[in-house]
Write an enzyme that holds these catalytic residues in place. Structure first.
Site, PDB file in Angstrom:
ATOM      1  N   CYS A 179       2.382  29.483 -15.336  1.00 17.08           N
ATOM      2  CA  CYS A 179       1.891  29.943 -16.727  1.00 17.08           C
ATOM      3  C   CYS A 179       1.382  28.649 -17.472  1.00 17.08           C
ATOM      4  O   CYS A 179       1.946  28.356 -18.751  1.00 17.08           O
ATOM      5  CB  CYS A 179       2.920  30.576 -17.551  1.00 17.08           C
ATOM      6  SG  CYS A 179       3.605  32.074 -16.744  1.00 17.08           S
ATOM      7  N   GLU A 180       0.351  28.014 -17.203  1.00 20.53           N
ATOM      8  CA  GLU A 180      -0.513  26.981 -18.121  1.00 20.53           C
ATOM      9  C   GLU A 180      -1.947  27.130 -17.384  1.00 20.53           C
ATOM     10  O   GLU A 180      -2.122  27.190 -16.305  1.00 20.53           O
ATOM     11  CB  GLU A 180       0.096  25.804 -17.501  1.00 20.53           C
ATOM     12  CG  GLU A 180       1.726  25.449 -17.667  1.00 20.53           C
ATOM     13  CD  GLU A 180       1.968  24.421 -18.717  1.00 20.53           C
ATOM     14  OE1 GLU A 180       0.974  23.755 -19.133  1.00 20.53           O
ATOM     15  OE2 GLU A 180       3.191  24.067 -18.889  1.00 20.53           O
ATOM     16  N   PRO A 227       0.836  -1.182  -0.129  1.00 17.34           N
ATOM     17  CA  PRO A 227      -0.031   0.273   0.011  1.00 17.34           C
ATOM     18  C   PRO A 227       0.716   1.266   0.175  1.00 17.34           C
ATOM     19  O   PRO A 227       1.861   1.353   0.607  1.00 17.34           O
ATOM     20  CB  PRO A 227      -0.932   0.022   1.291  1.00 17.34           C
ATOM     21  CG  PRO A 227       0.180  -0.968   2.277  1.00 17.34           C
ATOM     22  CD  PRO A 227       0.891  -1.864   1.339  1.00 17.34           C
ATOM     23  N   GLY A 228       0.384   2.299  -0.754  1.00 18.71           N
ATOM     24  CA  GLY A 228       0.997   3.494  -0.682  1.00 18.71           C
ATOM     25  C   GLY A 228      -0.016   4.574  -0.402  1.00 18.71           C
ATOM     26  O   GLY A 228       0.117   5.103   0.879  1.00 18.71           O
TER      27      GLY A 228
HETATM   28  C1  LIG Z   1       2.630   2.625  -7.284  1.00 16.13           C
HETATM   29  C2  LIG Z   1       2.701   1.122  -6.791  1.00 16.13           C
HETATM   30  C3  LIG Z   1       2.193   0.614  -5.636  1.00 16.13           C
HETATM   31  C4  LIG Z   1       1.215   1.496  -4.593  1.00 16.13           C
HETATM   32  O1  LIG Z   1       0.130   2.141  -5.139  1.00 16.13           O
HETATM   33  P1  LIG Z   1      -0.923   2.712  -4.143  1.00 16.13           P
HETATM   34  O2  LIG Z   1      -1.898   3.037  -5.114  1.00 16.13           O
HETATM   35  O3  LIG Z   1      -0.225   3.967  -3.646  1.00 16.13           O
HETATM   36  O4  LIG Z   1      -1.335   1.889  -3.092  1.00 16.13           O
HETATM   37  C5  LIG Z   1       2.462  -0.668  -5.129  1.00 16.13           C
HETATM   38  N1  LIG Z   1       3.022  -1.481  -6.047  1.00 16.13           N
HETATM   39  C6  LIG Z   1       3.466  -0.971  -7.367  1.00 16.13           C
HETATM   40  C7  LIG Z   1       4.287  -2.177  -8.007  1.00 16.13           C
HETATM   41  C8  LIG Z   1       3.425   0.176  -7.679  1.00 16.13           C
HETATM   42  O5  LIG Z   1       3.770   0.513  -8.837  1.00 16.13           O
END
Ligand SMILES: *Cc1c(COP(=O)(O)O)cnc(C)c1O
Length: 420
Positions: free
Chosen positions: A344-345, A276-277
């Site tokens: 500037c976009e 998870p990110g």
């Molecule tokens: C970007 C990525 C993640 C994390 O994705 P989230 O949507 O931020 O949870 C996990 N694994 C891989 C391989 C990724 O490229």
């Protein structure tokens, strides 16, 4: 839930007034909450209680050393996509044995570095890549533990730029070719097959595509085992979405996601790796900015703020929605504005025709859900200073990345003598 709440009409990060931080560090800046990071991590891990789980925080969402260190202290591993991220993870105290390495184009020097560090797993995305890894591992006398990233050909139903699991995407190997590729790989020197990996996209707000992809992968693992491979790990990637619109969005809860994981892959007895990110950091950060001008155009009102697309590119790049709010509530009158930055976009727009409480020049404004894919994607476009990142813990705060000044940015360039 996050710890950016109003008290007596003023927005706080935990126990600190945002306006007090702003008067000390200036605007714009990113502000993260330690308690929120911790809470999100705990909610996610608690949902998997009883399952054999390794969380590998996807560094690319927010790779500030203070953020990575916070997760390292909680026991997290790391999902990395470059040699730079391996270095960040190790420097932040994540053991190499908890690092999985993803990405479509790992180069030989990157593989070498990862092997020397002794990382947990390489997620391999192509046949040329596995051959290169075998060669590199053999030259070092090391064994690489690998999983192939499977492209299960499911539609994640998310924004096209962050959908990764369809046949047309550049990621992974096709499911239909997987058995053949695993069989070929088993013959390669210094490679040990340990698992199967997938990651179908980001900001998924429905469990159905996950369920479909995980079920297909589970079936593949049974086939691979029947072919004689020892598959002890399944890496499910990241991608679970978060509520960007606090009134409208209801993405699946971590407990619902965990239950679905159990149902689809639980019977395999594999160690489950999740990357998870966004889920961990997205709502643990806000972008704090200030209104520079109010402008009445021919047809629309504009609120021009001191943050811009170079600081937070998600609205321009992904048409992303972010909740926007005043730092001080209480003026009852509302108006409809476009909220834009100084770059500037025309794409430098955070919100179109948004109804908000009336702002005055100089008022602080906050953009929520900016903890993921915010600071990491920032640039110095228009020679704008890179904005600071602040981490709050209770009633304390620290500057975890300083503002990078225009002078420092300009000093990176050199003019050759033959121009002078
Ligand atoms: C970007 C990525 C993640 C994390 O994705 P989230 O949507 O931020 O949870 C996990 N694994 C891989 C391989 C990724 O490229």
């Amino acid at each position: 839930m996050d710890y950016f709440q109003y008290k007596d009409g003023e927005i706080f990060a935990e126990d600190l007034k945002i306006s007090d931080i702003a008067s000390k560090v200036g605007t714009p800046f990113y502000c993260y909450s330690s308690a929120t990071l911790k809470r999100h991590y705990k909610v996610f891990t608690d949902a998997f209680a009883g399952q054999d789980l390794l969380i590998c925080y996807a560094l690319k969402a927010n790779s500030n050393q203070a953020i990575i260190s916070s997760f390292a202290k909680l026991g997290s591993g790391a999902d990395v996509v470059s040699i730079g991220e391996i270095k960040r993870a190790i420097m932040a105290g994540i053991p190499a044995q908890k690092i999985v390495y993803s990405g479509v184009a790992k180069t030989e020097p990157e593989m070498k570095y990862a092997l020397e560090q002794g990382i947990y797993q390489f997620n391999i995305e192509s046949i040329p890549e596995i051959h290169q890894l075998s060669k590199t591992a053999t030259s070092l006398g090391k064994t690489a533990h690998i999983a192939f990233r499977i492209n299960p050909d499911v539609d994640a139903k998310t924004h096209a730029k962050i959908s990764t699991g369809k046949a047309e995407n550049k990621f992974g190997i096709p499911l239909s070719k997987a058995r053949k590729i695993y069989a070929e790989t088993a013959k390669l020197a210094n490679i040990k097959i340990v698992g199967v990996d997938l990651h179908i996209g980001s900001q998924l707000t429905d469990l159905a595509p996950f369920r479909e992809a995980f079920s297909r992968t589970a079936a593949l693992i049974e086939d691979l085992r029947a072919d004689g491979h020892e598959i002890s790990r399944i890496d499910l990637g990241g991608g679970l979405g978060i509520p960007y619109d606090r009134d409208e969005d209801r993405p699946p809860l971590p407990v619902e996601y965990a239950q679905m994981v159990k149902e689809t892959v639980g019977h395999l007895g594999c160690q489950i790796i999740i990357e998870p990110g966004r889920l961990l950091v997205g709502n643990a950060g806000i972008l704090v900015s200030k209104v520079i001008y109010k402008k009445q155009g021919e047809e629309r009102k504009f609120l021009i703020i001191d943050a811009a697309m170079n600081d937070l590119i998600r609205p321009s790049m992904y048409e992303a929605y972010h909740d926007i709010a005043p730092a001080v509530m209480g003026r009852n009158e509302h108006e409809v504005c476009d909220i834009v930055g100084p770059v500037c976009e025309t794409g430098d727009t955070f919100a179109v025709q948004r109804e908000l409480q009336k702002f005055d020049t100089g008022d602080l404004i906050i953009i929520r859900s900016a903890g993921a894919y915010g600071a990491v994607m920032s640039s110095t476009y228009n020679t704008r200073a890179l904005i600071p990142e602040i981490l709050v813990k209770g009633s304390e705060f620290a500057i975890v990345r300083k503002r990078v000044t225009q002078e420092e940015i300009i000093a990176l360039d050199t003019v050759p003598d033959w121009i002078k």
